[in-house]
Enzyme design. Structure first.
Site, PDB file in Angstrom:
ATOM      1  CG  ASP A 237      42.486  27.008  30.495  1.00  0.00           C
ATOM      2  OD1 ASP A 237      43.279  27.287  30.479  1.00  0.00           O
ATOM      3  OD2 ASP A 237      42.212  25.075  30.604  1.00  0.00           O
TER       4      ASP A 237
ATOM      5  CG  HIS B 119      46.225  25.658  29.772  1.00  0.00           C
ATOM      6  ND1 HIS B 119      45.369  25.452  28.891  1.00  0.00           N
ATOM      7  CD2 HIS B 119      47.465  25.307  29.132  1.00  0.00           C
ATOM      8  CE1 HIS B 119      45.358  26.032  27.574  1.00  0.00           C
ATOM      9  NE2 HIS B 119      47.109  25.646  27.553  1.00  0.00           N
TER      10      HIS B 119
ATOM     11  CB  SER C  99      47.430  24.313  24.865  1.00  0.00           C
ATOM     12  OG  SER C  99      47.899  24.966  25.117  1.00  0.00           O
TER      13      SER C  99
END
Length: 321
Positions: free
Chosen positions: A270, A297, A128
């Site tokens: 995601d 995610h 991320s």
């Protein structure tokens, strides 16, 4: 291995100094590394074997506590180093956000960790927001010894992230869409309606595993698992509204500069959409995309087995070249 909190009571294990030669001793289990602005807590799992993995967690403001429990497959054949960024988890708090909450300082953490823990060779993984740190390190830091990079559900462009988030919001029930639209107009992200809508979004695209089923003992020693102030300062009030210092972040045009083996790894559901990963792949010659099924995610929480298998296969390929 002792929890990080136990190490807080043992200052002798704190690693001081940011200059000089890299450590030649074996990696310690847990402790702290001195970085610009304070100390970051690290944790080492696994055993000597293949090239070590260095995990950079997301956020900003989250922690790396989930990885020791969810990367055991990788740790069976190599060392895995995780850490909490400054201002997060068991690391020191940030005393000056304007000075310390900047991308270049987070990149300096990677340099300090590699130096102090003797990570001469390493597989770099950024999850991320951690992917932004990993990419910036490759663009501006000492890339010597970095054997590969894996971008997990990566933030590589804020505008692209928001575009993807908006497309996912459009898939929510109408009442959730209306609540999100109203919050964007009024700036009120603390209403019950928005919180309910945000919970729906997160259950679909952040982590699909119900909280009651998330068994992460390695997070039990992390008293603060999310620094909301740091998140809002750098990002904003929600995943789909970027008003912080990262609002203009964009490195898509520099992806072609990556010259090492690269994998884009993403969950099937995601918020960093698989379709976007395919576009990023086209910009990095020789890179690969791996989509982890039944995961959002938080891919390492939703489907750790598939994640470990994908990474192990990638590293095996890289290390036999």
């Amino acid at each position: 291995m002792n929890p990080i909190l136990a190490q807080v009571l043992r200052p002798a294990i704190v690693l001081l100094g940011l200059t000089g030669c890299a450590h030649t001793d074996p990696l310690p289990d847990d402790g702290f590394v001195a970085v610009p602005g304070g100390r970051v807590a690290f944790r080492v799992t696994g055993k000597p074997g293949g090239v070590p993995v260095l995990m950079i967690h997301g956020g900003p403001g989250a922690t790396g506590c989930s990885y020791p429990d969810t990367m055991k497959g990788i740790a069976a054949s190599r060392t895995v180093v995780t850490y909490d960024q400054l201002g997060s988890g068991n690391s020191d708090r940030m005393l000056n956000l304007e000075r310390d909450a900047v991308l270049s300082r987070f990149v300096a953490e990677v340099t300090a960790i590699r130096t102090q823990l003797g990570l001469r060779e390493v597989h770099l993984v950024g999850h991320s927001w951690g992917a932004a740190v990993a990419l910036e390190y490759l663009l501006t830091g000492d890339r010597t010894g970095v054997r590969s990079v894996t971008f997990v559900g990566p933030l590589l462009s804020t505008s692209r992230w928001i575009e993807d988030a908006n497309s996912l919001v459009a898939m929510l029930p109408k009442d959730a869409q209306d609540a999100i639209a109203a919050a964007k107009i009024t700036g009120r992200f603390d209403t019950p309606e928005f919180q309910a809508a945000n919970d729906v979004f997160e259950s679909l695209f952040m982590v699909r595993t119900p909280r009651s089923q998330r068994h992460l003992p390695s997070c039990e020693s992390t008293p603060v698992r999310f620094n909301a102030d740091l998140y809002e300062y750098m990002w904003g009030p929600s995943e789909f509204v970027a008003t912080g210092t990262l609002r203009d972040y964009n490195r898509i045009d520099r992806l072609a500069e990556i010259k090492i083996p690269t994998m884009f790894l993403v969950g099937q559901y995601d918020e960093a959409r698989p379709e976007t990963m395919l576009e990023f792949q086209a910009l990095v010659p020789g890179s690969v995309v791996k989509v982890i099924p039944n995961a959002a995610h938080g891919v390492n929480v939703d489907n750790p087995q598939a994640l470990n298998e994908a990474m192990d296969e990638f590293y095996s390929t890289v290390e036999t070249r």
